[in-house]
Design a protein around this motif. Sequence first.
Motif, PDB file in Angstrom:
ATOM      1  N   ALA A  40       0.831  -1.209   0.000  1.00 44.38           N
ATOM      2  CA  ALA A  40       0.000   0.000   0.000  1.00 44.38           C
ATOM      3  C   ALA A  40       0.863   1.255   0.000  1.00 44.38           C
ATOM      4  O   ALA A  40       0.543   2.251  -0.679  1.00 44.38           O
ATOM      5  CB  ALA A  40      -0.930  -0.005   1.215  1.00 44.38           C
ATOM      6  N   ASP A  41       1.973   1.221   0.742  1.00 42.29           N
ATOM      7  CA  ASP A  41       2.861   2.380   0.776  1.00 42.29           C
ATOM      8  C   ASP A  41       3.574   2.563  -0.560  1.00 42.29           C
ATOM      9  O   ASP A  41       3.803   3.695  -1.003  1.00 42.29           O
ATOM     10  CB  ASP A  41       3.887   2.224   1.895  1.00 42.29           C
ATOM     11  CG  ASP A  41       3.263   2.372   3.278  1.00 42.29           C
ATOM     12  OD1 ASP A  41       2.210   3.034   3.378  1.00 42.29           O
ATOM     13  OD2 ASP A  41       3.816   1.819   4.243  1.00 42.29           O
ATOM     14  N   CYS A  42       3.904   1.461  -1.192  1.00 41.17           N
ATOM     15  CA  CYS A  42       4.523   1.548  -2.518  1.00 41.17           C
ATOM     16  C   CYS A  42       3.559   2.177  -3.512  1.00 41.17           C
ATOM     17  O   CYS A  42       3.949   2.986  -4.360  1.00 41.17           O
ATOM     18  CB  CYS A  42       4.949   0.156  -2.995  1.00 41.17           C
ATOM     19  SG  CYS A  42       5.807   0.170  -4.597  1.00 41.17           S
ATOM     20  N   GLU A  43       2.274   1.847  -3.393  1.00 39.44           N
ATOM     21  CA  GLU A  43       1.268   2.440  -4.267  1.00 39.44           C
ATOM     22  C   GLU A  43       1.173   3.946  -4.033  1.00 39.44           C
ATOM     23  O   GLU A  43       0.944   4.719  -4.969  1.00 39.44           O
ATOM     24  CB  GLU A  43      -0.092   1.778  -4.035  1.00 39.44           C
ATOM     25  CG  GLU A  43      -0.170   0.346  -4.545  1.00 39.44           C
ATOM     26  CD  GLU A  43      -1.536  -0.282  -4.291  1.00 39.44           C
ATOM     27  OE1 GLU A  43      -2.430   0.450  -3.803  1.00 39.44           O
ATOM     28  OE2 GLU A  43      -1.705  -1.470  -4.582  1.00 39.44           O
ATOM     29  N   THR A  44       1.352   4.372  -2.783  1.00 39.34           N
ATOM     30  CA  THR A  44       1.321   5.800  -2.482  1.00 39.34           C
ATOM     31  C   THR A  44       2.462   6.517  -3.189  1.00 39.34           C
ATOM     32  O   THR A  44       2.280   7.593  -3.778  1.00 39.34           O
ATOM     33  CB  THR A  44       1.423   6.029  -0.960  1.00 39.34           C
ATOM     34  OG1 THR A  44       0.291   5.444  -0.317  1.00 39.34           O
ATOM     35  CG2 THR A  44       1.464   7.519  -0.638  1.00 39.34           C
ATOM     36  N   SER A 258      13.708  12.746   2.200  1.00 41.63           N
ATOM     37  CA  SER A 258      12.441  12.606   2.910  1.00 41.63           C
ATOM     38  C   SER A 258      11.374  13.376   2.145  1.00 41.63           C
ATOM     39  O   SER A 258      11.620  14.505   1.718  1.00 41.63           O
ATOM     40  CB  SER A 258      12.548  13.161   4.338  1.00 41.63           C
ATOM     41  OG  SER A 258      13.539  12.495   5.076  1.00 41.63           O
ATOM     42  N   GLN A 259      10.219  12.777   1.975  1.00 37.55           N
ATOM     43  CA  GLN A 259       9.145  13.454   1.272  1.00 37.55           C
ATOM     44  C   GLN A 259       7.813  13.183   1.950  1.00 37.55           C
ATOM     45  O   GLN A 259       7.561  12.083   2.446  1.00 37.55           O
ATOM     46  CB  GLN A 259       9.099  13.033  -0.199  1.00 37.55           C
ATOM     47  CG  GLN A 259       9.076  11.537  -0.429  1.00 37.55           C
ATOM     48  CD  GLN A 259       9.211  11.181  -1.897  1.00 37.55           C
ATOM     49  OE1 GLN A 259       8.762  11.931  -2.769  1.00 37.55           O
ATOM     50  NE2 GLN A 259       9.812  10.052  -2.196  1.00 37.55           N
ATOM     51  N   GLY A 260       6.996  14.217   2.016  1.00 35.27           N
ATOM     52  CA  GLY A 260       5.668  14.104   2.600  1.00 35.27           C
ATOM     53  C   GLY A 260       4.635  14.105   1.497  1.00 35.27           C
ATOM     54  O   GLY A 260       4.572  15.036   0.683  1.00 35.27           O
ATOM     55  N   ILE A 261       3.814  13.063   1.435  1.00 36.28           N
ATOM     56  CA  ILE A 261       2.847  12.886   0.355  1.00 36.28           C
ATOM     57  C   ILE A 261       1.430  12.952   0.918  1.00 36.28           C
ATOM     58  O   ILE A 261       1.100  12.253   1.877  1.00 36.28           O
ATOM     59  CB  ILE A 261       3.058  11.538  -0.362  1.00 36.28           C
ATOM     60  CG1 ILE A 261       4.471  11.473  -0.937  1.00 36.28           C
ATOM     61  CG2 ILE A 261       2.022  11.333  -1.456  1.00 36.28           C
ATOM     62  CD1 ILE A 261       4.837  10.121  -1.518  1.00 36.28           C
ATOM     63  N   ASP A 264      -4.760  12.376   0.406  1.00 31.96           N
ATOM     64  CA  ASP A 264      -5.927  12.622  -0.438  1.00 31.96           C
ATOM     65  C   ASP A 264      -5.561  13.028  -1.860  1.00 31.96           C
ATOM     66  O   ASP A 264      -6.171  12.544  -2.824  1.00 31.96           O
ATOM     67  CB  ASP A 264      -6.810  13.712   0.192  1.00 31.96           C
ATOM     68  CG  ASP A 264      -7.364  13.301   1.544  1.00 31.96           C
ATOM     69  OD1 ASP A 264      -7.544  12.078   1.764  1.00 31.96           O
ATOM     70  OD2 ASP A 264      -7.603  14.188   2.386  1.00 31.96           O
ATOM     71  N   ASP A 265      -4.583  13.943  -2.004  1.00 31.30           N
ATOM     72  CA  ASP A 265      -4.284  14.461  -3.348  1.00 31.30           C
ATOM     73  C   ASP A 265      -3.046  13.845  -3.986  1.00 31.30           C
ATOM     74  O   ASP A 265      -2.766  14.092  -5.160  1.00 31.30           O
ATOM     75  CB  ASP A 265      -4.140  15.991  -3.310  1.00 31.30           C
ATOM     76  CG  ASP A 265      -3.042  16.460  -2.355  1.00 31.30           C
ATOM     77  OD1 ASP A 265      -2.151  15.657  -2.006  1.00 31.30           O
ATOM     78  OD2 ASP A 265      -3.076  17.635  -1.946  1.00 31.30           O
ATOM     79  N   SER A 266      -2.268  13.062  -3.245  1.00 31.22           N
ATOM     80  CA  SER A 266      -1.057  12.389  -3.752  1.00 31.22           C
ATOM     81  C   SER A 266       0.056  13.358  -4.148  1.00 31.22           C
ATOM     82  O   SER A 266       1.043  12.952  -4.762  1.00 31.22           O
ATOM     83  CB  SER A 266      -1.384  11.482  -4.954  1.00 31.22           C
ATOM     84  OG  SER A 266      -2.224  10.425  -4.565  1.00 31.22           O
ATOM     85  N   TYR A 267      -0.077  14.627  -3.790  1.00 30.47           N
ATOM     86  CA  TYR A 267       0.964  15.594  -4.113  1.00 30.47           C
ATOM     87  C   TYR A 267       2.070  15.590  -3.047  1.00 30.47           C
ATOM     88  O   TYR A 267       1.837  15.240  -1.888  1.00 30.47           O
ATOM     89  CB  TYR A 267       0.392  17.010  -4.194  1.00 30.47           C
ATOM     90  CG  TYR A 267      -0.500  17.260  -5.384  1.00 30.47           C
ATOM     91  CD1 TYR A 267      -0.202  16.723  -6.634  1.00 30.47           C
ATOM     92  CD2 TYR A 267      -1.635  18.070  -5.276  1.00 30.47           C
ATOM     93  CE1 TYR A 267      -1.016  16.951  -7.730  1.00 30.47           C
ATOM     94  CE2 TYR A 267      -2.444  18.312  -6.367  1.00 30.47           C
ATOM     95  CZ  TYR A 267      -2.137  17.763  -7.591  1.00 30.47           C
ATOM     96  OH  TYR A 267      -2.939  17.999  -8.674  1.00 30.47           O
TER      97      TYR A 267
END
Length: 334
Positions: A40-44, A258-261, A264-267
């Motif tokens: 699921a995290d990979c899909e994110t 490090s990235q914050g995704i 809801d919007d996947s940005y």
Amino acid sequence: MKHLARLMSVLVIVAVLMGTPVLSVFAQGDNPACAGLEAADCETLTGAAAAFETVKSFSIPSFSFSLTGTYGTDSIDVSASGSGEFMLPADATNPTEGLMVHVMLDSYSANVPGEEPQSGSVELIVVDGMVYANVDGEWYGEAMTEEDAQSLTDTFGGTMTGSFGLDSLGIDMTGVVSTTRGADTDVDGQTVQTFVTSVDVSAMLVSLLSSPAFGSLLGMGMGEDASALGMDQMTPEDMQMMAAIFAPMLAGTTIEVSQGIGADDSYIHSLALDIVLNLDLTMFDPEAGSISGEMHLATDISGHNETFTVEAPAEYSPMEELDMEGNPLAELGM
């Protein structure tokens, strides 16, 4: 205006990279950056890569940058902080049409060997094919040259068509990168999921040097020097042996992103790049010592696909006057 044009090109490239999820450096499909993650995290992460393709504008409410390094008695210390807004061109072949860059360097400082210490603040604008800079309360400006436009065309021609794929060059990144899930945060009522990707520098070196494509690129870049050193005759096994020799020189070198995704919007809503460099040169010369340094970049990202405007200065001096006055950015080679 070459100094400011170079600076703006760098800022545009950085801006594009700021909005680029780590996964976009690989082709879609099985992705080595997912190593260590649940499905699921990979899909994110994959969704963030797809969402990036739709982002044509964004703002950076705040960013900070620092670069430090030492070699022998020489040291470098550069830092900057500020904010920015970016609108990318709709057509990569016409980069000045629709391009808008507005960056506020609220503060910067630079201590570079051989140069006087520099500090201050700068406002930079690119709009309607013009580049403007406000330094010490004075505006300077000049039209972008064909060379500037071509540089931007090359930049956007690569980034906007997704040509970052390392695996498309035959570079196997399996085992080179791994990602862990960090703590969630809340941004404007939306859950933002944090992912931290680490790069095994030694493994990356082996992978790069073992790639026939990288060897060809290296040979082309070195030209006749490659032949003189016999590099054009090296087999993949030779390159692997070279990697095994050089890898220990980089012991202690780390790369982490490090990235914050947004859930809801996947940005991408935040991005941080942390690099620690340790390069031991004593294998070549016992008295050479080592080079050490760190680079840290942290930024918030918002306003995805919103419209931003900036008012160009009505009056300004020629950009050449800024260079002739020994402007700090020019002194730093920008």
